[in-house]
Design a protein around this motif. Sequence first.
Motif, PDB file in Angstrom:
ATOM      1  N   ALA A  56       9.908   9.108 -13.682  1.00 20.78           N
ATOM      2  CA  ALA A  56       8.946   8.859 -14.692  1.00 20.78           C
ATOM      3  C   ALA A  56      10.190   8.173 -15.939  1.00 20.78           C
ATOM      4  N   GLY A  57      11.558   8.356 -15.813  1.00 21.03           N
ATOM      5  CA  GLY A  57      12.242   8.419 -17.048  1.00 21.03           C
ATOM      6  C   GLY A  57      13.408   7.136 -16.205  1.00 21.03           C
ATOM      7  N   LEU A  58      13.630   7.197 -15.182  1.00 21.16           N
ATOM      8  CA  LEU A  58      13.865   5.456 -14.190  1.00 21.16           C
ATOM      9  C   LEU A  58      13.284   4.985 -14.388  1.00 21.16           C
ATOM     10  N   PHE A  59      12.007   4.662 -13.714  1.00 23.98           N
ATOM     11  CA  PHE A  59      10.485   3.782 -14.554  1.00 23.98           C
ATOM     12  C   PHE A  59      10.946   3.478 -16.034  1.00 23.98           C
ATOM     13  N   TYR A  60      10.918   4.311 -16.875  1.00 25.96           N
ATOM     14  CA  TYR A  60      10.515   3.840 -17.956  1.00 25.96           C
ATOM     15  C   TYR A  60      12.216   2.865 -18.401  1.00 25.96           C
ATOM     16  N   SER A  61      13.403   3.128 -17.843  1.00 25.83           N
ATOM     17  CA  SER A  61      14.463   2.456 -18.421  1.00 25.83           C
ATOM     18  C   SER A  61      14.263   0.995 -17.356  1.00 25.83           C
ATOM     19  N   HIS A  62      13.064   1.105 -16.183  1.00 30.07           N
ATOM     20  CA  HIS A  62      13.177  -0.622 -15.778  1.00 30.07           C
ATOM     21  C   HIS A  62      12.781  -1.600 -16.318  1.00 30.07           C
ATOM     22  N   LEU A  63      12.345  -1.466 -17.720  1.00 25.56           N
ATOM     23  CA  LEU A  63      12.161  -2.475 -18.387  1.00 25.56           C
ATOM     24  C   LEU A  63      12.708  -3.732 -18.569  1.00 25.56           C
ATOM     25  N   HIS A  64      13.610  -3.018 -18.731  1.00 26.83           N
ATOM     26  CA  HIS A  64      14.330  -4.450 -19.452  1.00 26.83           C
ATOM     27  C   HIS A  64      14.958  -5.824 -18.570  1.00 26.83           C
ATOM     28  N   GLY A  65      14.085  -7.213 -19.584  1.00 27.47           N
ATOM     29  CA  GLY A  65      14.167  -8.581 -19.330  1.00 27.47           C
ATOM     30  C   GLY A  65      12.808  -8.914 -17.830  1.00 27.47           C
ATOM     31  N   ARG A  66      12.015  -7.918 -17.758  1.00 29.89           N
ATOM     32  CA  ARG A  66      10.858  -8.059 -16.915  1.00 29.89           C
ATOM     33  C   ARG A  66       9.324  -8.933 -17.810  1.00 29.89           C
ATOM     34  N   ALA A  67       9.062  -9.641 -16.501  1.00 27.92           N
ATOM     35  CA  ALA A  67       7.751 -10.213 -17.867  1.00 27.92           C
ATOM     36  C   ALA A  67       6.510  -9.078 -18.264  1.00 27.92           C
ATOM     37  N   VAL A  68       5.844  -9.129 -18.463  1.00 26.21           N
ATOM     38  CA  VAL A  68       4.699  -8.776 -19.189  1.00 26.21           C
ATOM     39  C   VAL A  68       4.007  -8.124 -18.262  1.00 26.21           C
ATOM     40  N   LEU A  69       4.047  -8.831 -17.389  1.00 24.24           N
ATOM     41  CA  LEU A  69       3.097  -7.123 -16.090  1.00 24.24           C
ATOM     42  C   LEU A  69       3.581  -6.585 -15.125  1.00 24.24           C
ATOM     43  N   ASP A  70       4.958  -7.050 -15.171  1.00 30.94           N
ATOM     44  CA  ASP A  70       6.070  -5.882 -14.590  1.00 30.94           C
ATOM     45  C   ASP A  70       5.903  -4.890 -15.344  1.00 30.94           C
ATOM     46  N   THR A  71       6.665  -5.137 -17.178  1.00 31.34           N
ATOM     47  CA  THR A  71       6.646  -4.302 -17.621  1.00 31.34           C
ATOM     48  C   THR A  71       5.748  -3.061 -17.618  1.00 31.34           C
TER      49      THR A  71
END
Length: 198
Positions: free
Chosen positions: A66-81
């Motif tokens: 969960a923590g790693l997926f939360y840190s996956h958010l940088h520079g992504r599109a709205v849907l991806d985020t």
Amino acid sequence: MAAEVHSAHFTLMPSEGNASGNDWQHVTMYLLFLGTALYDVLAERMGGSWERVSHLSYVAAFLVEAGLFYSHLHGRAVLDTQCHILVACSGFLTSASLLWCYVSPGCVVSTALYHSLVISHGLWFLETGFILLSPFETNVWKKDSDEHAMMTNVFFCWTYVTTVLVMTLICWFVWRDYKPGQSGKHHEHNRLLLSEMD
């Protein structure tokens, strides 16, 4: 997993022409869940305290995921985020329910919650794959659309509701056919199964 490690080029820091930190995040998640599988084998073979260690390894694996997926958010599109946020929420909730199962091992509610969250977590991974990486030529999901990002919330909620409904139906059918104290062929079958287990 081997492909992820190979694409990460065995370097810790991403550099020009090298894979990003996303590869190492994936490898970390894979290794933690591989560790849970090894602890499961030890718990099955040796029993005792290994069962509790196995349970805690699942708590750690889902929490780190969960923590790693939360840190996956940088520079992504709205849907991806939004998809990544929902996977992170699912992972945090699953980890919390596992911790509740660990603290109160005989609680039926915590066990049912844990199983429903694990099933819906896996289903959400599948749905996220179809949303973000559609195998079909025409992908109807627009990655920069706020409306499509809001629809992922609806799909996520209905995934969990459907999981709970299906689990409830299965439990009802099992309870109806195998009630304790029931006489008849099901009761005799259960008695024979229990005697074989002893």
